[in-house]
Design an enzyme around this catalytic site. Structure first.
Site, PDB file in Angstrom:
ATOM      1  N   LYS A   1     -68.504 -25.427  33.073  1.00 43.88           N
ATOM      2  CA  LYS A   1     -68.075 -24.227  32.336  1.00 43.88           C
ATOM      3  C   LYS A   1     -69.210 -23.200  32.284  1.00 43.88           C
ATOM      4  CE  LYS A   1     -64.856 -26.918  29.528  1.00 43.88           C
ATOM      5  NZ  LYS A   1     -64.725 -27.765  28.335  1.00 43.88           N
TER       6      LYS A   1
ATOM      7  N   VAL B   1     -62.296 -22.570  31.047  1.00 43.09           N
ATOM      8  CA  VAL B   1     -63.454 -22.504  30.152  1.00 43.09           C
ATOM      9  C   VAL B   1     -62.965 -22.345  28.720  1.00 43.09           C
ATOM     10  CG1 VAL B   1     -65.620 -21.339  29.630  1.00 43.09           C
ATOM     11  CG2 VAL B   1     -64.756 -21.339  31.974  1.00 43.09           C
TER      12      VAL B   1
ATOM     13  N   GLY C   1     -58.172 -39.539  21.473  1.00 45.43           N
ATOM     14  CA  GLY C   1     -57.711 -38.882  22.704  1.00 45.43           C
ATOM     15  C   GLY C   1     -58.589 -37.714  23.130  1.00 45.43           C
TER      16      GLY C   1
HETATM   17  N1  HSE Z   1     -63.061 -32.665  27.859  1.00 46.39           N
HETATM   18  C1  HSE Z   1     -63.175 -31.281  27.515  1.00 46.39           C
HETATM   19  C2  HSE Z   1     -63.729 -31.140  26.111  1.00 46.39           C
HETATM   20  C3  HSE Z   1     -61.854 -30.566  27.563  1.00 46.39           C
HETATM   21  O1  HSE Z   1     -63.917 -32.123  25.413  1.00 46.39           O
HETATM   22  O2  HSE Z   1     -63.993 -30.013  25.714  1.00 46.39           O
HETATM   23  C4  HSE Z   1     -61.528 -30.130  28.945  1.00 46.39           C
HETATM   24  O3  HSE Z   1     -62.457 -29.167  29.354  1.00 46.39           O
END
Ligand code: HSE
Ligand code: NDP
Length: 457
Positions: free
Chosen positions: A218, A145, A200
């Site tokens: 989360k 989280v 990315g």
């Molecule tokens: N893809 C998630 C974000 C990161 O953009 O916060 C991994 O939890």
């Protein structure tokens, strides 16, 4: 020799020899950074853990791919065999299977485990907790989280003596970046998502982020910890950002707000509600100042009051920092005895549907610009017991009179349209949905342009 005994001896020798065997499952964005830091911080980690942490293998799908900072000799496709010969297992491969089976196998073999896998924890956390409890080993997941931000530990441990009422935050960096670019650069959603992919932040398939799945997982984890109640993922109300338009973002700015994808978990006398959705946040609220791919979470506790946690919610090195913190804690327990926190679900509070949550709303409508229309609209809201806080009228995109706060005078062009921006007092989702349906039926309403919740006021 038992792991704890080997570790104790190693610690007595100044942790000069490898003592605790670490298996790493995954060497991607996060795993390669965990491997790098395990090597570059080797001595400090040994001193802090009380034993050397020896990386004994790294499970990947394709061993032929070179990995920065990872000794190729450590790469293996035999993840099952690897977890059987480790004292500590770090799972950063992601997905549900084989991650779940591998963690259960590691736990059954007596290893403590650290995972960054929010999807797995949200889907089947109780199974992992139960297995770790039975085996008397640790299950840590700080990185699951909000990446690098210490949040799980404060909620689970530091606030164990308090009563958390609300958790509110930006827990997905990709969507925060996208919405921030829409607000600051005037991009539309597709352009901003492409930019997030180029940098990315977003995956080639951005669904997990933009549809709110990542944030919902989360939110489920945080709510379970905060309220000592199991919150299954399917009980989290989830809306992503795909319906948010450049126009919504521009109107948010005109009314003193920014659009954020929020995760909100609340505990009231009636029970617990957990939701993820885009919302308007006043520009004066600290969450409005969370830019780019950063995360920030407010925790409101009865005695502590408001706490805010802010930092990098993603990225290889930041996430690896949280993983290694957990690894040191688990290693210390192997050396000195003791265990980390176990699942706490004793409160078992009722879970409420999102329709029960009370929120303010901003509703934007295109209406006929003629006498009596505002009264009709106000009547539709009143009939559903939704109270109006403010109404603003502006010309539609096609032009018209200057923005004004009162109904147009009689005698105006019968074909003219106006844009109404209505902010409500708190109402339930159910009342608001019924109101919007009634508004859409009015002859004078040509279009319900958007409905957004307003939070953090
Ligand atoms: N893809 C998630 C974000 C990161 O953009 O916060 C991994 O939890
Ligand atoms: P990546 O996709 O970059 O890396 C995954 C790694 O796991 C790869 O090395 C891959 O091997 C390996 N792997 C996947 N499936 C298998 C399998 N079946 N058997 C063996 N190896 C496998 O993922 P990330 O590093 O980005 O994420 C890892 C975890 O961390 C996820 O749970 C994610 O949610 C979480 N996380 C990620 C954050 C981030 O910023 N990236 C932030 C916070 C949490 P190969 O390389 O050979 O394909």
């Amino acid at each position: 020799m038992e792991a704890r005994e080997r570790a104790r001896r190693s610690a007595q020798q100044g942790a000069a020899d490898p003592a605790l065997r670490v298996a790493l499952l995954g060497a991607g964005v996060v795993g390669s950074q965990v491997a790098r830091l395990l090597t570059s911080q080797r001595d400090d980690l040994a001193a802090r853990a009380g034993a050397a942490l020896e990386l004994v293998g790294v499970a990947v799908r394709d061993v032929s791919v070179p990995r920065d900072g990872v000794d190729p000799a450590l790469l293996t496709t035999d993840a099952e065999g690897l977890v059987e010969r480790a004292d500590l297992v770090v799972e950063v491969m992601g997905g549900i299977e084989p991650a779940r089976s591998l963690l259960l196998r590691a736990i059954a073999a007596g290893a403590s485990v650290v995972t960054a896998n929010k999807a797995l924890l949200a889907e089947d956390g109780p199974t992992l907790y139960a297995a770790a409890d039975d085996a008397g080993v640790d299950l840590y997941f700080e990185a699951a989280v909000a990446g690098a931000i210490p949040l799980v530990r404060p909620v689970r441990e530091s606030l164990a003596g308090d009563r958390i009422r609300r958790v509110l935050g930006v827990v997905n960096g990709t969507t925060n970046y996208v919405l921030d670019q829409m607000a600051t650069e005037g991009l539309d959603l597709d352009q901003a998502v492409k930019q997030a992919q180029a940098l990315g932040y977003a995956e080639a398939d951005p669904t997990a982020d933009v549809e709110g799945f990542d944030a919902a997982a989360k939110a489920a984890i945080l709510a379970s910890l905060a309220f000592h109640t199991r919150v299954p993922l399917e009980q989290v109300h989830r809306e992503g950002i795909t319906a948010v338009t450049a126009d919504d973002v521009a109107w948010a700015a005109r009314t003193g707000h920014v659009v954020k994808l929020l995760a909100i978990a609340e505990s009231t006398d009636a029970g617990v509600s957990v939701r993820v959705h885009p919302a308007l946040v006043p520009t004066s609220h600290p969450l409005a100042g969370v830019h780019g791919a950063f995360n920030a979470v407010f925790v409101e506790a009865e005695a502590a009051g408001e706490l805010m946690f802010y930092g990098r919610g993603a990225g290889g090195a930041p996430t690896a920092s949280a993983v290694l913190g957990d690894l040191v804690s688990a290693a210390r327990h192997r050396v000195l005895g003791g265990r980390g926190p176990v699942e706490s679900s004793y409160a078992d509070l009722p879970l409420l549907p999102a329709s029960a949550a009370l929120t303010r709303y901003q509703v934007r409508l295109d209406v006929a610009d003629r006498p009596g229309v505002l009264a009709q609209v106000a009547h539709a809201l009143a009939e559903h017991e939704v109270s109006i806080e403010a109404v603003r009228q502006a010309p539609t995109a096609s032009g018209g009179a200057a923005s004004r706060a009162v109904a147009p005078a009689s005698g105006t062009d019968p074909l003219a349209l106006a844009h109404l921006v209505i902010t409500t007092h708190e109402a339930t989702d159910a009342a608001l949905a019924a109101t919007v349906a009634a508004l859409a039926e009015l002859d004078s309403v040509t279009r319900v342009v958007s409905v957004l919740r307003v939070e953090g006021a």
